[in-house]
Scaffold this motif. Structure first.
Motif, PDB file in Angstrom:
ATOM      1  N   THR A 175      -5.369   5.092 -10.806  1.00  0.00           N
ATOM      2  CA  THR A 175      -4.138   4.960 -10.033  1.00  0.00           C
ATOM      3  C   THR A 175      -4.435   5.209  -8.569  1.00  0.00           C
ATOM      4  O   THR A 175      -5.203   6.108  -8.224  1.00  0.00           O
ATOM      5  N   SER A 176      -3.812   4.412  -7.681  1.00  0.00           N
ATOM      6  CA  SER A 176      -4.075   4.542  -6.252  1.00  0.00           C
ATOM      7  C   SER A 176      -2.830   4.175  -5.446  1.00  0.00           C
ATOM      8  O   SER A 176      -2.001   3.374  -5.885  1.00  0.00           O
ATOM      9  N   VAL A 177      -2.758   4.763  -4.226  1.00  0.00           N
ATOM     10  CA  VAL A 177      -1.701   4.405  -3.269  1.00  0.00           C
ATOM     11  C   VAL A 177      -2.240   3.486  -2.173  1.00  0.00           C
ATOM     12  O   VAL A 177      -1.581   3.271  -1.157  1.00  0.00           O
ATOM     13  N   ARG A 178      -3.405   2.911  -2.360  1.00  0.00           N
ATOM     14  CA  ARG A 178      -4.075   2.146  -1.301  1.00  0.00           C
ATOM     15  C   ARG A 178      -3.265   0.980  -0.768  1.00  0.00           C
ATOM     16  O   ARG A 178      -3.462   0.550   0.380  1.00  0.00           O
ATOM     17  N   ASP A 179      -2.345   0.434  -1.555  1.00  0.00           N
ATOM     18  CA  ASP A 179      -1.522  -0.676  -1.078  1.00  0.00           C
ATOM     19  C   ASP A 179      -0.083  -0.256  -0.811  1.00  0.00           C
ATOM     20  O   ASP A 179       0.819  -1.097  -0.730  1.00  0.00           O
ATOM     21  N   GLY A 180       0.140   1.053  -0.681  1.00  0.00           N
ATOM     22  CA  GLY A 180       1.460   1.533  -0.323  1.00  0.00           C
ATOM     23  C   GLY A 180       2.383   1.845  -1.478  1.00  0.00           C
ATOM     24  O   GLY A 180       3.551   2.192  -1.261  1.00  0.00           O
ATOM     25  N   ASP A 181       1.900   1.740  -2.715  1.00  0.00           N
ATOM     26  CA  ASP A 181       2.691   2.053  -3.893  1.00  0.00           C
ATOM     27  C   ASP A 181       1.750   2.696  -4.902  1.00  0.00           C
ATOM     28  O   ASP A 181       0.519   2.635  -4.744  1.00  0.00           O
ATOM     29  N   LEU A 182       2.278   3.316  -5.949  1.00  0.00           N
ATOM     30  CA  LEU A 182       1.441   3.907  -6.991  1.00  0.00           C
ATOM     31  C   LEU A 182       1.175   2.859  -8.065  1.00  0.00           C
ATOM     32  O   LEU A 182       1.999   2.636  -8.956  1.00  0.00           O
ATOM     33  N   GLU A 183       0.035   2.197  -7.954  1.00  0.00           N
ATOM     34  CA  GLU A 183      -0.310   1.094  -8.846  1.00  0.00           C
ATOM     35  C   GLU A 183      -1.614   1.376  -9.585  1.00  0.00           C
ATOM     36  O   GLU A 183      -2.405   2.241  -9.192  1.00  0.00           O
ATOM     37  N   LEU A 197      -4.036  -4.225 -10.893  1.00  0.00           N
ATOM     38  CA  LEU A 197      -3.544  -4.636 -12.202  1.00  0.00           C
ATOM     39  C   LEU A 197      -2.020  -4.678 -12.294  1.00  0.00           C
ATOM     40  O   LEU A 197      -1.475  -5.449 -13.078  1.00  0.00           O
ATOM     41  N   THR A 198      -1.330  -3.823 -11.560  1.00  0.00           N
ATOM     42  CA  THR A 198       0.137  -3.773 -11.627  1.00  0.00           C
ATOM     43  C   THR A 198       0.734  -4.072 -10.253  1.00  0.00           C
ATOM     44  O   THR A 198       0.099  -3.840  -9.224  1.00  0.00           O
ATOM     45  N   HIS A 199       1.974  -4.568 -10.257  1.00  0.00           N
ATOM     46  CA  HIS A 199       2.581  -5.026  -9.001  1.00  0.00           C
ATOM     47  C   HIS A 199       4.064  -4.699  -8.893  1.00  0.00           C
ATOM     48  O   HIS A 199       4.711  -5.141  -7.945  1.00  0.00           O
ATOM     49  N   THR A 200       4.622  -3.943  -9.819  1.00  0.00           N
ATOM     50  CA  THR A 200       6.042  -3.626  -9.782  1.00  0.00           C
ATOM     51  C   THR A 200       6.273  -2.353  -8.989  1.00  0.00           C
ATOM     52  O   THR A 200       5.577  -1.355  -9.224  1.00  0.00           O
ATOM     53  N   ASP A 253      -6.716  -7.102 -18.081  1.00  0.00           N
ATOM     54  CA  ASP A 253      -6.744  -7.727 -16.752  1.00  0.00           C
ATOM     55  C   ASP A 253      -5.408  -7.616 -16.029  1.00  0.00           C
ATOM     56  O   ASP A 253      -5.218  -8.194 -14.959  1.00  0.00           O
ATOM     57  N   GLY A 254      -4.448  -6.867 -16.613  1.00  0.00           N
ATOM     58  CA  GLY A 254      -3.144  -6.680 -15.997  1.00  0.00           C
ATOM     59  C   GLY A 254      -2.071  -7.630 -16.479  1.00  0.00           C
ATOM     60  O   GLY A 254      -0.903  -7.473 -16.134  1.00  0.00           O
ATOM     61  N   GLY A 255      -2.442  -8.597 -17.284  1.00  0.00           N
ATOM     62  CA  GLY A 255      -1.472  -9.561 -17.769  1.00  0.00           C
ATOM     63  C   GLY A 255      -0.672  -9.057 -18.956  1.00  0.00           C
ATOM     64  O   GLY A 255      -1.020  -8.069 -19.590  1.00  0.00           O
ATOM     65  N   ASN A 256       0.416  -9.758 -19.244  1.00  0.00           N
ATOM     66  CA  ASN A 256       1.220  -9.515 -20.445  1.00  0.00           C
ATOM     67  C   ASN A 256       1.725  -8.077 -20.529  1.00  0.00           C
ATOM     68  O   ASN A 256       1.720  -7.472 -21.614  1.00  0.00           O
ATOM     69  N   ALA A 257       2.183  -7.490 -19.424  1.00  0.00           N
ATOM     70  CA  ALA A 257       2.707  -6.127 -19.432  1.00  0.00           C
ATOM     71  C   ALA A 257       4.033  -6.079 -20.184  1.00  0.00           C
ATOM     72  O   ALA A 257       4.897  -6.943 -20.000  1.00  0.00           O
ATOM     73  N   ARG A 258       4.199  -5.073 -21.016  1.00  0.00           N
ATOM     74  CA  ARG A 258       5.433  -4.946 -21.783  1.00  0.00           C
ATOM     75  C   ARG A 258       5.740  -3.478 -22.044  1.00  0.00           C
ATOM     76  O   ARG A 258       4.847  -2.666 -22.280  1.00  0.00           O
TER      77      ARG A 258
END
Length: 350
Positions: A175-183, A197-200, A253-258
């Motif tokens: 987990t990182s805040v490198r892009d301004g969010d906790l992703e 991997l995540t973008h929400t 790979d980050g796809g199909n999140a549910r």
């Protein structure tokens, strides 16, 4: 990250090389409803011990601790010990540390530390505005089990933590805040080839791979509207409020999140059952006051929820041994003092 403050604020937790003569590992009594657990052994005795994870050969555990037998540590440091609780040795060398994991072969240890900012422990977050986790300026490191040959894998400002490895030993998820969010992100073992991997918007973290390495389970909170704005304000202050978390799964790979759970509680510390079809996790869903956490099993489709532990104290951070026959977890049960968090291991019974 959040381990210590989560225990302190929400479950009232206070807070070796050898045990005192009257504290040798011994069997612990079980609630008869805890039918999945047998031959429970207590491995640590006093202080705050948590997030114990197995070596690839199932002979060792790596964990974080301070207090009790670890009086040399002002805040969490990383330790290894045998799976029977013997031969405890410190790995990390200062700062605040968290989220350790063995590399393939068991000779190297992955963990996060604030050591780049100095050897002192950073202060706990301010709880005057309610319960929060502090997002310390962690970076991810790897070292030999004795702490030697330390290498820094991340150098981005802010929080980089919660790192674990894929079963084939080729990728790290963190987990990182490198892009301004906790992703969530993944990277190669040397810190290269970083992929988001995540973008929400919101928090995504605490990730672990499935036994076949094809999926990732994690905890998440995706607020909207005014709640999202409040989340972003706290994030700028390097804090996050974790009182609502749900369990999610996605492809590696980050796809199909549910989403798996949907109960509005604090669900966290998910780990795949060896069959790859179920998830073991901690939740306070049964407690209206939100202070008591127990372990639960649920199918990856969200069906078949089953409570596993029934201690009136905190139970969390479960991990199955590589052969799937044993479970290690952290608990406040049988503490010598109020708030002691200790590590336990048991045979898993289907």
């Amino acid at each position: 990250m959040w381990t210590r403050t989560f225990l302190v604020a929400m479950v009232l937790v206070s807070a070796c090389t050898s045990y005192p003569p009257d504290h040798r590992p011994a069997a612990s009594p079980l609630d008869p409803r805890e039918r999945h657990l047998a031959h429970v052994r207590q491995l640590t005795f006093g202080g705050e011990n948590a997030e114990a994870y197995w070596s690839p050969d199932g002979q060792w555990l790596v964990f974080q601790a301070h207090g009790g037998a670890h009086a040399d540590a002002a805040c969490d440091q990383i330790y290894t010990m045998r799976a029977d609780g013997k031969d405890v040795s410190r790995v990390s060398d200062g700062g605040r540390t968290t989220c350790a994991y063995f590399y393939p072969g068991g000779r190297r240890v992955l963990y996060s530390s604030t050591r780049a900012a100095g050897p002192a422990c950073p202060p706990e977050p301010d709880f005057s505005q309610g319960y929060v986790w502090g997002l310390y300026d962690y970076d991810i490191y790897v070292s030999d089990r004795d702490g030697g040959d330390l290498q820094r894998l991340t150098e981005t400002p802010g929080y980089d933590a919660e790192a674990t490895l894929s079963p084939d030993g080729k990728r790290i998820v963190f987990t990182s805040v490198r892009d301004g969010d906790l992703e969530l992100y993944s990277m190669a073992l040397d810190g290269s080839d970083v992929k988001r991997l995540t973008h929400t918007p919101g928090y995504d973290g605490g990730a672990f791979f499935s036994p076949d390495g094809k999926r990732i389970v994690y905890r998440a909170h995706h607020p909207e509207g005014e709640e999202l704005e409040a989340f972003r304000r706290l994030l700028k202050e390097e804090r996050v409020r974790p009182t609502r978390l749900e369990i999610w799964v996605m492809d590696a790979d980050g796809g199909n999140a549910r989403q798996v759970t949907d109960n509005g509680a604090a669900n966290f510390a998910p780990y795949f059952h060896p069959d790859g079809r179920r998830i073991l996790f901690a939740s306070n869903v049964h407690d209206p006051k939100g202070r008591d956490f127990d372990l639960y099993l649920v199918g990856i489709d969200g069906q078949g929820l089953e409570r596993v532990t029934y201690s009136p104290e905190f139970d969390s951070f479960p991990m199955f041994s590589p052969d799937g026959k044993r479970l290690v977890w952290a608990s406040n049960r049988h503490g010598a003092q109020r708030g002691d968090t200790n590590l336990f291991v048991a045979d898993w019974v289907e």
